[in-house]
Enzyme design. Structure first.
Site, PDB file in Angstrom:
ATOM      1  CG  ASP A  95      -2.093  -1.006   1.019  1.00  0.00           C
ATOM      2  OD1 ASP A  95      -2.186  -1.590  -0.077  1.00  0.00           O
ATOM      3  OD2 ASP A  95      -2.859  -1.210   1.967  1.00  0.00           O
ATOM      4  CD  GLU A 288      -6.015  23.455 -15.275  1.00  0.00           C
ATOM      5  OE1 GLU A 288      -6.841  24.217 -14.738  1.00  0.00           O
ATOM      6  OE2 GLU A 288      -6.297  22.681 -16.201  1.00  0.00           O
TER       7      GLU A 288
HETATM    8  N1  LIG Z   1      -0.697  -6.223  -0.414  1.00  0.00           N
HETATM    9  C1  LIG Z   1      -0.381  -5.599   0.732  1.00  0.00           C
HETATM   10  O1  LIG Z   1       0.740  -5.713   1.165  1.00  0.00           O
HETATM   11  C2  LIG Z   1      -1.437  -4.738   1.370  1.00  0.00           C
HETATM   12  C3  LIG Z   1      -1.296  -4.464   2.841  1.00  0.00           C
HETATM   13  N2  LIG Z   1      -2.432  -3.704   3.295  1.00  0.00           N
HETATM   14  C4  LIG Z   1      -0.033  -3.674   3.164  1.00  0.00           C
HETATM   15  O2  LIG Z   1       0.297  -2.748   2.506  1.00  0.00           O
HETATM   16  O3  LIG Z   1       0.604  -3.975   4.116  1.00  0.00           O
END
Ligand SMILES: NC(=O)C[C@H](N)C(=O)O
Length: 331
Positions: A95, A288
């Site tokens: 993430d 913009e």
């Molecule tokens: N695929 C992942 O690793 C997602 C997880 N929520 C993280 O970032 O730790």
């Protein structure tokens, strides 16, 4: 022949995740499996490198903080200085993997390969992707031809630049893409390179994690129709040193928000315009909005979360908006 020494720094994420059943590809707990177990699960690693693991954190990456970034950065910098370390792999949740990769790319002075890797499915799931992703990461970190290319990310057999790469889709194993294309591929322990990063990084960076102990607060506010100035003002009241405007389109700003951003800039807060378009935004100065007149900065091609990282690193060195803009063009 002596094998290269690779250290795996584990931070958690889905690559260390575990689900209740093999059919649980999306429902599981991240950050469960310790690094030694991950390494023991891939005996083939021994054929490509001398591998040892260190558990730095055990967290899902959405909970990564600035303090985590600094701690990890200092550990990586210390390791790459050691004569008995040839490369470093960092296992990480997907993430915020792109943020950590860009941060290390900016602040660790080295030519040695630093490779971030994660997975989209936990190791307990059918067709788990972590095992091959980690094998590929170690293989890239162990190779001489990966030196001097900045921090790298290996996912789904691709080698991407830590600067450019982003999580573009979720749930699918082909989650990470760079708007400018991959640097190469890693297949069966061999790297195939196609391009090189053009921006300053690692050894050629003016930033150094050894001189950074904390990062200033930089917040992101999202642009959309019917946008209000509430988030921007709240971030400013909480002491944000810069606000990344995650703008629509070319980093455009709604007429309801513009006066507040002018006012906040007048109070010394840096206003940085980026774009939240999905496939890679590109914001130009004075397109913009009149950035020269308002003394705002544009984030170039950096998405809002990467712009947050660069702004925090840059503000640890300068408060000058012109310097900040130069840094956004160069990194
Ligand atoms: N695929 C992942 O690793 C997602 C997880 N929520 C993280 O970032 O730790």
């Amino acid at each position: 022949a002596e094998k290269p020494n690779v250290v795996i720094l584990a931070t958690g994420g889905t690559i260390a995740g575990a689900g209740a059943d093999a059919t649980n590809s999306a429902t599981y707990q991240a950050a469960k499996v310790p690094v030694d177990k991950l390494i023991a699960g891939i005996p083939q690693l021994k054929t490509i490198a001398e591998v040892r693991g260190e558990q730095v954190f055990q967290i899902a990456s959405e909970s990564f903080t600035n303090d985590n970034l600094v701690t990890l950065g200092k550990r990586v910098a210390a390791l790459v200085k050691q004569g008995d370390v040839d490369g470093v792999v960092i296992t990480h949740g997907t993430d915020t993997l792109e943020e950590t990769a860009y941060f290390l790319n900016l602040v660790v002075r080295t030519d040695k390969p630093i490779v971030l890797v994660g997975s989209m499915r936990p190791g307990t799931a059918m067709s788990a992707d972590g095992m091959l992703n980690l094998y590929n990461a170690v293989s890239v970190a162990a190779s001489k031809d990966a030196r001097g290319k900045g921090v790298l990310v290996t996912m789904n057999d691709e080698i991407n630049s830590g600067r450019d790469v982003s999580k573009m889709v979720n749930l699918r194993t082909e989650a990470f893409k760079s708007p400018w294309g991959a640097l190469g591929m890693v297949v069966e322990g061999k790297n195939y390179w196609f391009r090189l990063p053009a921006k300053r990084h690692t050894n050629n960076s003016e930033f150094d994690i050894e001189k950074i102990d904390t990062l200033p607060s930089v917040e992101i506010a999202y642009g959309s129709g019917n946008a209000s100035d509430t988030a921007y003002r709240a971030f400013a009241a909480k002491g944000a040193k810069a606000i990344i405007h995650a703008g629509t389109g070319n980093g455009s700003v709604s007429s309801a928000v513009v006066p507040s951003l002018q006012e906040l800039r007048g109070k010394g807060i840096q206003i940085i315009r980026s774009s939240h378009v999905n496939a890679g935004g590109f914001v130009l100065r004075n397109a913009e909005q009149p950035d020269d007149k308002y003394d705002w900065v544009v984030a170039h091609d950096l998405n809002p979360q990467k712009a947050r990282i660069l702004a925090a690193v840059a503000l640890s060195k300068t408060q000058d908006s012109k310097e900040l803009q130069r840094i956004f063009w160069e990194y």
